[in-house]
Design an enzyme around this catalytic site. Structure first.
Site, mmCIF file in Angstrom:
data_model
loop_
_atom_site.group_PDB
_atom_site.id
_atom_site.type_symbol
_atom_site.label_atom_id
_atom_site.label_comp_id
_atom_site.label_asym_id
_atom_site.label_seq_id
_atom_site.Cartn_x
_atom_site.Cartn_y
_atom_site.Cartn_z
ATOM 1 C CE LYS A 139 -1.643 13.349 -2.522
ATOM 2 N NZ LYS A 139 -0.407 12.792 -1.887
ATOM 3 C CD GLU A 197 -1.524 9.731 4.866
ATOM 4 O OE1 GLU A 197 -1.924 8.613 5.221
ATOM 5 O OE2 GLU A 197 -0.990 9.930 3.752
ATOM 6 C CB SER A 205 0.440 17.213 -9.119
ATOM 7 O OG SER A 205 0.503 18.416 -8.370
#
Lengths: 434, 264
Positions: free
Chosen positions: A103, A125, A392
């Site tokens: 991210k 969000e 990830s």
């Protein structure tokens, strides 16, 4: 590491990798109120200019190297691979990034873009809290005001991440509308943005939403695949046979797939959250278990009923618990360039356990869906196969969920942990306090 | 714009002629599926509405504030669907044109041509889809045109001049001018952004320009009527319904707005 290209390199014009929106085949577009169109145009223009500006790219590259820890490692998982038919399993270690997942790649780029556009506030969000934590991190680093929308249900499930965001100076707003989960947090962020767009950038967390977000976030996540492709070539001397990644909204998957789109011999496999099983209706598999529709700004695949109302998704993994998916994935699925399969909660947790025990790596439950896909694919490919897996994120945030799943804590411990959880639940009236 | 697209349907003609006669237009919103919604349409017509917006509830209404969101949730929880509402509309024998307002997936899930055909069959004469901006409107506009449905487009304070002209030219029935950068909701005063947008739009088209979003009170309606051809009122009325007021009582609130507009 040799010759890893900068994140700045735009894909060659033309071909699958040259698609820049707003449409990907029949998918994509901008299904938002007119009031937001001007802001989306502004972001689109700023993105194009920034990607052609050496100073912007140098600053982003500097942050990658000195702040988030790029390039991330490629780790060969030899003991894990024994359970995958002996195929070679290579893990792209986004779990080692600052804040614990891919991210941060998107967030740093968009935070720099926010400053470039002269805006002083970001909103975002978050579901599990990973994107919210990453956004709060980048906002702290660049001195931006930050508000995070999070479904009330998720603020309970991920109380620790709420505390993290507040430690980083962000305001966390629990969303009490609708199902009180990620999709409702997205809706609420859009509602904030319509009223605040002059000073505020919506730092969107994945490759879904209205154009240009699918392209912007993809361009910022492409570095994962660009690095990994070269790392695999350096290690193995050839391209992998397949690339596996989990798909919720789909940003880590697009990030690692994109560098391989023009390599037709490399299979691209996206693993969706199959929950209790797609046939039970309790899942988050938008592509394999949903239908074409417009959801939160773009045309893609979505979980919906016969009236076109969005259905609630279900997954043990909060980060994949979303009823939509990015339009580029819809297009790659429709065109056949990538395949998508569901992985059940049970299979994902089995892969989670296996990676812990065989490699000493606790993966995010999201990423464990990709690992489960790699186990199946490896057995299909056999000992000659090479499978690249997007790891990830790391699983620190999931320890509680996993401990419950595997029954590793006693009932007394659970009661104590529940009491602590209730004590930690943020009140709605609380603003930016810690 | 070709000359052919300047024609409009029944809503367009109805509102156009009333506005030309100097009447300030009043278009109230009803959330279909809430208790008494069908009776409310008749009350509104009797209280001086020039058309009535029929909201079809959607699970993810991103342009709506808390009042309409709650109304949509309640309507959906009660089993309301586009099909159940459209099946009831002909029985209302509404005395004013009906305009359906809903979100894009409700329309596109059925297919725009089929949805517009269903609207026509139900006696609806206009359609507003707030998450289909001008750049995405071609398909829907074509489907509306084919069924004689007037496709109402939205303009916002942030709409740049070039697109404002296109929205003004292409919108049918009326131009929905967003009074404020924000979601639907009850607001005390007419926002400062409203007057400029209304004036800009009126300079671009003869189609009536109605201000909506946040117009709640007689005072704000009167202020809006001074700069535009009329108003759309939603949340203030829906809030009454949510608080349990019956159709006659909600109708009286609308009648007060009618009086304010007629005095303006």
């Amino acid at each position: 590491m040799s010759a890893v290209r900068a994140s700045s390199d735009w894909p060659a014009v033309g071909g699958l990798a040259g698609e820049r929106g707003p449409y990907f085949g029949d998918f994509g577009g901008r299904f938002v109120p007119e009031a937001l169109v001007a802001a989306l145009d502004e972001i689109d223009a700023a993105h194009r200019e920034a990607m052609a500006d050496p100073a912007f790219l140098a600053e982003l590259d500097h942050l990658h190297r000195t702040y988030s820890g790029r390039p991330s490692l490629l780790t060969e998982a030899r003991r894990f691979a024994e359970h995958a038919g002996g195929a070679r399993i290579l893990l792209k270690r986004e779990d080692l990034n600052h804040t614990g997942s891919h991210k941060i790649n998107n967030v740093l780029g968009q935070a720099l873009l926010t400053r470039r556009m002269g805006k002083t506030r970001v909103i975002a969000e978050t579901g599990a809290g990973q994107h919210g934590v990453a956004t709060a991190t980048a906002a702290a680093l660049l001195g931006l005001e930050c508000t995070i929308y999070m479904g009330e249900e998720d603020t309970r499930r991920q109380a620790l991440n709420v505390a993290r965001m507040r430690l980083l100076g962000a305001e966390v707003v629990p969303v009490t509308i609708g199902s009180r989960t990620l999709k409702d947090a997205v809706n609420e962020a859009f509602r904030d943005w319509v009223a605040s767009v002059e000073t505020t950038h919506y730092l969107f967390g994945t490759v879904a939403g209205p154009h240009p977000f699918p392209v912007l976030v993809r361009d910022l996540q492409r570095i994962v695949g660009l690095e990994a492709r070269q790392q695999v070539l350096d290690l193995v001397g050839r391209l992998p046979d397949a690339v596996c990644a989990c798909v919720g909204g789909g940003s880590n998957a697009i990030g690692i797939f994109h560098a391989f789109l023009e390599d037709p011999d490399v299979r691209l496999l996206g693993l969706e959250a199959g929950g209790d099983g797609v046939d039970t209706g309790r899942h988050a598999a938008s592509i394999t278990g949903g239908g074409s529709g417009v959801f939160q700004g773009s045309r893609s695949f979505v979980l919906q009923d016969e009236d076109g109302q969005t259905l609630e998704s279900h997954s043990i993994s909060a980060g994949l618990d979303y009823p939509g998916v990015g339009p580029e994935h819809a297009w790659l699925a429709a065109s056949g360039r990538a395949q998508y399969r569901p992985v059940t909660d049970a299979d994902a947790m089995e892969a989670f356990r296996l990676l812990c025990r065989t490699e000493g790596i606790i993966p995010a439950i999201e990423s464990s869906h990709a690992l489960a896909g790699a186990l199946v694919l490896g057995r299909e490919l056999g000992p000659e196969g090479v499978v690249l897996v997007s790891l990830s994120g790391r699983g620190d945030k999931d320890v509680d969920t996993a401990a419950r799943w595997f029954g590793l804590v006693s009932d007394a411990d659970l009661v104590a942990s529940e009491a602590a959880r209730v004590a930690e639940t943020p009140s709605q009236t609380e603003g930016s306090g810690w | 714009m070709s000359a052919a697209t300047v024609t409009g349907g029944a809503l367009h003609r109805h509102l156009g002629s009333r506005a030309a006669a100097g009447r300030s237009l009043l278009v109230p919103y009803v959330m279909a599926g809430l208790p008494g919604w069908a009776e409310l349409v008749g009350e509104f017509a009797a209280a001086g509405a020039d058309a009535v917006e029929i909201g079809l509830p959607f699970s993810d209404p991103i342009l709506d504030g808390p009042v309409i969101c709650e109304a949509a949730e309640r309507a959906l929880a009660g089993g309301t669907t586009a099909a159940t509402v459209l099946a009831e509309l002909p029985g209302l024998a509404a005395q004013v044109p009906l305009v359906v307002m809903t979100y894009s997936n409700i329309v596109l899930h059925r297919g725009a041509p089929a949805f517009c055909a269903a609207l026509r069959a139900a006696g609806v004469s206009g359609l507003i889809v707030p998450d289909v901006p001008f750049a995405e409107a071609a398909e829907l506009g074509g489907a509306c045109g084919a069924e004689g449905i007037d496709h109402v487009l939205l303009a916002a304070p942030s709409t740049p001049p070039g697109r404002l002209g296109e929205v003004a030219q292409r919108s049918r029935g009326f131009v929905y001018a967003s009074a404020v950068m924000g979601t639907t909701g009850v607001r005390e005063h007419l926002p400062a952004t409203a007057a400029r947008l209304a004036a800009d739009l009126k300079a671009l088209t003869g189609t009536p320009v109605l201000l909506g979003l946040g117009i709640s009170s007689p005072a704000s309606a009167r202020a809006a009527a001074a700069v535009a051809d009329g108003v759309v009122v939603g949340s203030a009325l829906v809030r009454d319904v949510l608080e349990g007021r019956g159709p006659a009582e909600v109708g009286r609130r609308l009648a007060a707005l009618r009086t304010a507009l007629d005095e303006a």
